[in-house]
Structures are given as structure tokens and as C-alpha cells.
Design a protein around this motif. Sequence first.
Motif: not given
Length: 170
Positions: A62-82
Motif C-alpha cells: 500500500d505504501r511503497p515509500v514506507g516499505v523502502l524506508l523500513t528496508l533502509l531503517g536501522p537494525s533493532a539490536c536488542w543489546g544496542n550493538h552498533a
Amino acid sequence: MAALLAAEFPQGLPAAVLAEAVTEALVGEQRTVKQLVERVERRWLLWSYEDHAASESGPGLDRPVGVLLTLLGPSACWGNHARCEDGVDLDSGLVCPRCEEARQDRAAELRAESRPELGSGYAVPFQAPRREPSPYVRCTACAVKMMPADDGLCGDCREDAAFLSAAGPR
């Protein structure tokens, strides 16, 4: 996905939003272009965006730009490891130790929550209170629910029986 983006944005994609997402990934997260491309490709497949895009009967994208931003988005590390990329340490290629530790901690918390300690105040499992038996019975002629009567008949059946006995045999 390129066709969906082109259809939604015939004048081109909103450059400021995409530039910000790409800059954050490249500079803020210190990823290479190759790593960013691998992230997008991996997430596209693993997160089933490819299936949604190809689906003829499903919701599609439905929202291809939102999908693209999600794909580019940062990794959600549980331990905040860069250096964690979706649960994998980029330097070693192994499971991110901080994510693994956080997963184990969370699993231990869930096990502790689901198992009460002895003497923790838990009572016996709930038992429904005993109910008195119903004072109602069924009419012996029509099975309607009624208060008990000496002859076992409800008012209507009693009237019918009285009428039939008064009418006599035919």
C-alpha cells in the motif's frame, strides 16, 4: 517495487526523505553501500515484502515509500550493538552476542513469569461455586419447564386433561 514507486511518484521520489534515510544508514550507522544493499535485499525477502508485492489477491504494498524506508531503517539490536545487523555481528558474521544475551534474558523472564514460586500466594485452581439444583421440572406431557406439581402436568396440559375428561369418551 520500482514500478510501484514510479506509479505513486511519477515526478520522482521525495529526495529529502530518502536522502535522510540513506545518509543515516551510511554515516550514522557506519555501513558501506554494499552492506546497505545487502540489508535491503535480505529484508525484502525475509520480511515477505516480495510476496506482498507479487500477490494478486492480497493487500500488496500500500505504501511503497514506507516499505523502502523500513528496508533502509536501522537494525533493532536488542543489546544496542552498533555492529549488529538484524541479529548478526557484521565483523564476525556470527550471531550478535548482545542480541543472544538479551534473548536468553527475555526467555528466562518469561519462564519465571509462567512458573509460580512455592509460597508465592497462589491458591488452588478456581472452582466454580456449588449451585443449588434447579427448582424447575419438566411437564410429563409436553416437557415445558415448570414449578413442580403433584400430577406432573403444567397448567395448559392440566386444562387440556380436564377438558378431555369432561367431554367424555366419544
